[in-house]
Each structure stands twice: as structure tokens, then as C-alpha cells.
Design a protein around this motif. Structure first.
Motif, short mmCIF file in Angstrom:
data_model
loop_
_atom_site.label_atom_id
_atom_site.label_comp_id
_atom_site.label_asym_id
_atom_site.label_seq_id
_atom_site.Cartn_x
_atom_site.Cartn_y
_atom_site.Cartn_z
N GLY A 96 25.73 -49.88 8.68
CA GLY A 96 25.72 -50.52 7.62
C GLY A 96 24.83 -49.91 6.38
N MET A 97 23.61 -49.75 6.78
CA MET A 97 22.64 -49.37 5.91
C MET A 97 23.00 -47.94 5.59
N ALA A 98 23.35 -47.04 6.64
CA ALA A 98 23.45 -45.68 6.36
C ALA A 98 24.77 -45.50 5.45
N LYS A 99 25.74 -46.27 5.61
CA LYS A 99 26.85 -46.24 4.91
C LYS A 99 26.76 -46.44 3.35
N ALA A 100 25.61 -47.42 3.36
CA ALA A 100 25.41 -47.89 1.72
C ALA A 100 24.47 -46.64 1.40
N ARG A 104 18.78 -42.08 2.60
CA ARG A 104 18.76 -40.81 1.70
C ARG A 104 18.15 -41.10 0.51
N TRP A 105 18.55 -42.29 0.07
CA TRP A 105 17.85 -42.76 -1.46
C TRP A 105 16.33 -43.38 -1.22
N LEU A 106 16.00 -43.62 0.11
CA LEU A 106 14.44 -43.87 0.13
C LEU A 106 13.83 -42.54 0.39
N CYS A 107 14.32 -41.49 1.04
CA CYS A 107 13.67 -40.23 1.46
C CYS A 107 13.57 -39.57 0.03
N MET A 108 14.58 -39.49 -0.87
CA MET A 108 14.47 -38.76 -2.02
C MET A 108 13.63 -39.41 -2.99
N THR A 109 13.65 -40.82 -3.12
CA THR A 109 12.84 -41.50 -4.11
C THR A 109 11.21 -41.23 -3.83
N ILE A 110 10.88 -41.32 -2.47
CA ILE A 110 9.61 -40.85 -2.28
C ILE A 110 9.14 -39.60 -2.38
N ALA A 111 10.04 -38.68 -2.05
CA ALA A 111 9.76 -37.23 -2.49
C ALA A 111 9.55 -37.20 -4.06
N ILE A 139 16.37 -42.91 16.70
CA ILE A 139 17.48 -41.64 16.45
C ILE A 139 17.80 -41.71 15.33
N THR A 140 18.16 -42.74 14.71
CA THR A 140 18.67 -43.01 13.33
C THR A 140 17.53 -42.59 12.40
N VAL A 141 16.67 -42.95 12.64
CA VAL A 141 15.43 -42.55 11.60
C VAL A 141 15.28 -41.02 11.26
N ILE A 142 15.25 -40.47 12.48
CA ILE A 142 15.06 -38.91 12.69
C ILE A 142 16.56 -38.22 12.15
N LEU A 143 17.47 -38.68 12.38
CA LEU A 143 18.68 -38.19 12.17
C LEU A 143 18.93 -37.91 10.33
N PHE A 144 18.34 -39.05 9.59
CA PHE A 144 18.31 -39.08 8.42
C PHE A 144 17.13 -38.25 7.77
N LEU A 145 16.08 -38.43 8.29
CA LEU A 145 14.76 -37.75 7.82
C LEU A 145 14.89 -36.13 8.03
N THR A 242 18.82 -39.35 -6.28
CA THR A 242 18.21 -40.67 -6.06
C THR A 242 19.04 -41.71 -6.64
N LYS A 243 20.41 -41.37 -7.00
CA LYS A 243 21.15 -42.40 -7.57
C LYS A 243 21.91 -43.20 -6.44
N ILE A 244 22.22 -44.58 -6.54
CA ILE A 244 22.68 -45.38 -5.65
C ILE A 244 23.98 -45.67 -6.02
N GLU A 245 25.22 -44.99 -5.37
CA GLU A 245 26.30 -45.15 -5.69
C GLU A 245 27.29 -46.34 -5.29
N ASP A 246 26.89 -47.20 -4.15
CA ASP A 246 27.42 -48.36 -3.69
C ASP A 246 26.22 -49.41 -4.04
N LYS A 247 26.05 -49.97 -5.01
CA LYS A 247 24.97 -50.75 -5.73
C LYS A 247 25.07 -52.20 -4.73
N LYS A 248 26.28 -52.46 -4.61
CA LYS A 248 26.63 -53.80 -3.92
C LYS A 248 26.22 -53.71 -2.58
N GLY A 249 26.63 -52.82 -2.00
CA GLY A 249 26.34 -52.45 -0.41
C GLY A 249 24.91 -52.25 -0.29
N PHE A 250 24.27 -51.41 -1.25
CA PHE A 250 22.91 -51.06 -1.09
C PHE A 250 22.10 -52.45 -1.06
N THR A 251 22.40 -53.27 -1.86
CA THR A 251 21.81 -54.68 -2.24
C THR A 251 21.91 -55.48 -0.88
#
Length: 449
Positions: A96-100, A104-111, A139-145, A242-251
Motif C-alpha cells: 500500500g505504501m509503495a503504491k502511494a 520514492r518521495w522520501l528518497c528524493m525529498t532527502i536528496a 527487501i522492500t527497503v532495498i528494492l526502492f532505495l 518530489t511531487k505526491i500524485e496520490d495525496k489521499k493514498g499517501f496520507t
């Protein structure tokens, strides 16, 4: 005697097939589990009760399985259904978090916050990898990172391999800090009745010290390789990054993740078992997903769930036939009752074994062993549990096949055109593994003995 021989033979065949990786792991464990039920319990022992204890279905239908009021109710014998349900629930939440787009938002925001400078990104991504892996499957952490790291490397013109290797190690280290961070810890916690807080106070303390040392180590080893070919001020970074496309799902994802952490931290006080927490988090994630709920369910790694079920049955065969008591007696004899030596044996044997074989079956095998050691040698079970957790969690970092996160990280890098050979991998990761195992051993000695 024949039952013991067959149980050990099935176990060794299972391990050999897992290592060769010719047949998918879940087929291997399910096949070996079925062989254990038929050959060990049916043909040799002719013990229906032992088979039922190993299948361990009855406890699921008791109140104590779902609400334990601070006491352990889940048997360590046979299939640990609390572990199965909890892992499946966390898988749903992570999907669910990945779909929202959370990761990617977290990684790009920190960068972006560190102005896309490679060394600050390197350090912050290591720390972030460790922190995320405390609560989310490594596994999920490394997949996205790893995917975002490659994207940044192409943007900033630097070699992503050092950063990916450091992220993999820190994910495994972070996973050792909590009960839900790494599968061996989930098995140890649910089998022995330890809470999220117990792990944070004990293995989390060791992981925290180790993280500081490891960040310094990787910085010294890789700092010359992390030179960017592009100046940060020359970059034209799109706001879309760093744009959040699905704000409802993200929240919704952030709220559910926060709720999961709160429930895990407080489960010793609330009495809610990890099975209850996993099921509850899965249900609210699916409700929040709405029409996408079925899509999340189809993305669950059912192969891993089935892998666990078969594995627990095979280990149950070793336990029911008394093999694990023999192993415990052997370790006790070698150590001569010396607690310092016993701790060292458990940490280093676990670490070395986990570098070459899957740490999940090893941890499941060793739990009854340390229980027997605690009873016969008079040493606290919790001390042995923390030693086992650190050995299995960290040892897997040493080789490319030692842990699932390693396989995922190297696979993502290779797919993007950055292959990581055994030589490159082990040269950087083996010393880091040895450093953390030494720190773990000293911490256990000083703090508990």
C-alpha cells in the motif's frame, strides 16, 4: 533412531536445495515438510499427536493466540502461525505504501534537502536504510532505495555500487534492532514471547552502536569512489521528482504506518499479539485502498509465506525427534559451561552459517537449541536469544547470497548496468560484518555476563 536419521536427512536435503537455488524455495520447503509429515511422523514414529503439534493449528482458535495480556502463548514447536500472519499483514501494508509513492518521495525529498551532494546523500541514505528496515521488510527497503540510488547516480554522474552496498548492510543492521525488522527476529520474538520493546532495548542498543561505527567505516572505504561528475548548483531538478500524485493514498499510508509502529511498540502493554496487529493493519490497509485492494492482495509475496510454513514443519521434525537437544548438548559440552565461550559460539556460528545459508531456517532451527541450552547450562534464555538474533541478522551481510536484501540490491544494480561481483561485494562487506559481530559479542559479554 531411524526417525532422527530421516529427519536430519530431509533437513540437509532442504538446505542443499535452497543453497543451489535450482528449485524455488517454497517448493523445496513444502516438499520437505510433506516428507517430514509422512516419513518421520507417519512411517517411523507413527505419532499423530506429534504431527498435530507440528502443524500447530489448534492455538489459532484460542483467545490467547490473539490476546495474550503480556504472556507468550504461541508455541515454538512446529508452524509459528503468529509469524506467518504478521509477515503477511506487513506485506499488505508495504504494498500500500509503495503504491502511494511513499518510498520514492522520501528518497528524493532527502536528496533534495542535502542539495544532491553525493557524500551527504551517501550518509543519509545509509541511516535512512537502517531506520526504515526497523519497521519495513529489508527487501522492500532495498528494492526502492537501490532504484532511486541508480536514478540519482545517473543524474549526478557517480558510481552507485558503493552506495547500494552500504544501504544493503545498513538495512540488515537496522533489521536487527526490532522484532519486526528481520524475519529471524520475528521468529525469535513470537516463539519466545519477547516484545518490540525488548528488542529495541537489547538488540536495538547493539545496532545503534554498530551503526555509528559502520557509517564511519563505509565513508572511509568509499569516499573516493563517490565523486560526482556534476555540480549540485548546475542541476535542473524538476519539481515532479518530489511531487505526491496520490495525496489521499499517501496520507492514509503514513497514518497506517504510524499506527503499526504504535501498536508494535505498545503490544506488551495492550496484550495484542503480533498476529492480531498484522491482521488488523492488513485489513485497514485494504479498506483504505478501496478498489485497489485486490491489486494489493495479488502483490503479496505468497511464495515467502509458503516457504515459512514448509520450513517450520521440517524444523518441527528435528524438534520432535530430539535432534535439537543433541545439538544443544554438544554446544554445552564444547563450551564446558563457560558462558563467555557459549555466547561467542552462538554469535560466530550463527554469523558464519548465515553468510552462506538462509538465516531464516537457521534461526528457526536454533530457537529450540538455545531453549535447551538455557535449561541445561543455567544461562538466561534472553541472553542467548540476543546473541542468536545479532549473529543471524548480521552474518548474512557478508556474502551476496547471505540475505534476501543482498540478492535484491545486487540484482537491481546489475539490471541497471552496474554488476557487483563476489570479489567487490565481499571486499567491502566482510570486514563490516566482522566488525559488527565483534561489537555484538563484546556488548553481550559486558552487558549481561
Amino acid at each position: 533412531m531411524l526417525a532422527q536419521v530421516i529427519a536430519v536427512t530431509i533437513f540437509l536435503i532442504m538446505f542443499a536445495l535452497i543453497i543451489t537455488d535450482k528449485i524455488e524455495r517454497h517448493y523445496v520447503t513444502l516438499g520437505c515438510g510433506l516428507a517430514t509429515l509422512i516419513l518421520v511422523f507417519g512411517v517411523c514414529m507413527r505419532d499423530f499427536e506429534a504431527a498435530m503439534e507440528t502443524l500447530n493449528i489448534a492455538p489459532i482458535f484460542t483467545l490467547g493466540f490473539w490476546y495474550e495480556a503480556g504472556t507468550a502463548s504461541e508455541s515454538s514447536s512446529g508452524i509459528n502461525w503468529a509469524t506467518i500472519i504478521f509477515i503477511a499483514g506487513m506485506m499488505v501494508m508495504v504494498e500500500g505504501m509503495a503504491k502511494a509513492g511513499f518510498f520514492r518521495w522520501l528518497c528524493m525529498t532527502i536528496a533534495k534537502l542535502v542539495r544532491f551532494k553525493t557524500i551527504p546523500i551517501f550518509i543519509t541514505f545509509m541511516i535512512m536504510s537502517s531506520i526504515l528496515a526497523m519497521f519495513i521488510d529489508s527487501i522492500t527497503v532495498i528494492l526502492f532505495l537501490a532504484a532511486v540510488t541508480v536514478e540519482l547516480a545517473q543524474l549526478l554522474k557517480f558510481n552507485p555500487v558503493p552506495m547500494i552496498l552500504a544501504e544493503v548492510f545498513c538495512a540488515n543492521l537496522g533489521g536487527s534492532a526490532t522484532m519486526c525488522g528481520d524475519p529471524p527476529n520475528i521468529i525469535i520474538g513470537t516463539s519466545l514471547g519477547y516484545s518490540f520493546g525488548d528488542f529495541i532495548i537489547n538488540t536495538g542498543f547493539i545496532a545503534g552502536i554498530s551503526l555509528i561505527v559502520v557509517v564511519i567505516y563505509f565513508y572511509l572505504v568509499f569516499r573516493k569512489e563517490l565523486v560526482s561528475g556534476v555540480a549540485a548548483e548546475d542541476l535542473d531538478i524538476s519539481k515532479e521528482a518530489t511531487k505526491i500524485e496520490d495525496k489521499k493514498g499517501f496520507t492514509a499510508s503514513c497514518i497506517i504506518f504510524g499506527l503499526a509502529v504504535i501498536l508494535l511498540v505498545s503490544h506488551a502493554q495492550t496484550g495484542l499479539t503480533v498476529a492480531t496487529i498484522g491482521l488488523f493493519i492488513a485489513i485497514i490497509t485494504l479498506i483504505a485502498a478501496g478498489k485497489s485492494a485486490w491489486e494489493l492482495l495479488t502483490k503479496i509475496d505468497y511464495k515467502t509465506v509458503l516457504f515459512f510454513i514448509g520450513l517450520f514443519v521440517v524444523v518441527g521434525g528435528l524438534e520432535q525427534t530430539g535432534i535439537l537437544e543433541v545439538i544443544a548438548a554438544f554446544i554445552g559440552k564444547i563450551s564446558g559451561g563457560n558462558m563467555y565461550l557459549m555466547i561467542a559460539i552462538i554469535i560466530w556460528v550463527s554469523g558464519i552459517a548465515s553468510a552462506f545459508i538462509d538465516n531464516i531456517p537457521f534461526a528457526a532451527t536454533m530457537i529450540p537449541v538455545i531453549k535447551s541450552l538455557a535449561q541445561t547450562e543455567g544461562i538466561g534464555l534472553s541472553i542467548l536469544a540476543w546473541a542468536l538474533a545479532m549473529g543471524t541478522d548480521i552474518g548474512g551481510s557478508a556474502t551476496p547470497i547471505g540475505a534476501s536484501a543482498n540478492v535484491v540490491g545486487t540484482s537491481v544494480a546489475a539490471k541497471e548496468g552496474y554488476p557487483i561481483g563476489w570479489g567487490k561485494y565481499c571486499k567491502a562487506m566482510m570486514p563490516a560484518t566482522v566488525i559488527v559481530l565483534v561489537i555484538s559479542m563484546i556488548c553481550v559479554w559486558v552487558r549481561y555476563l
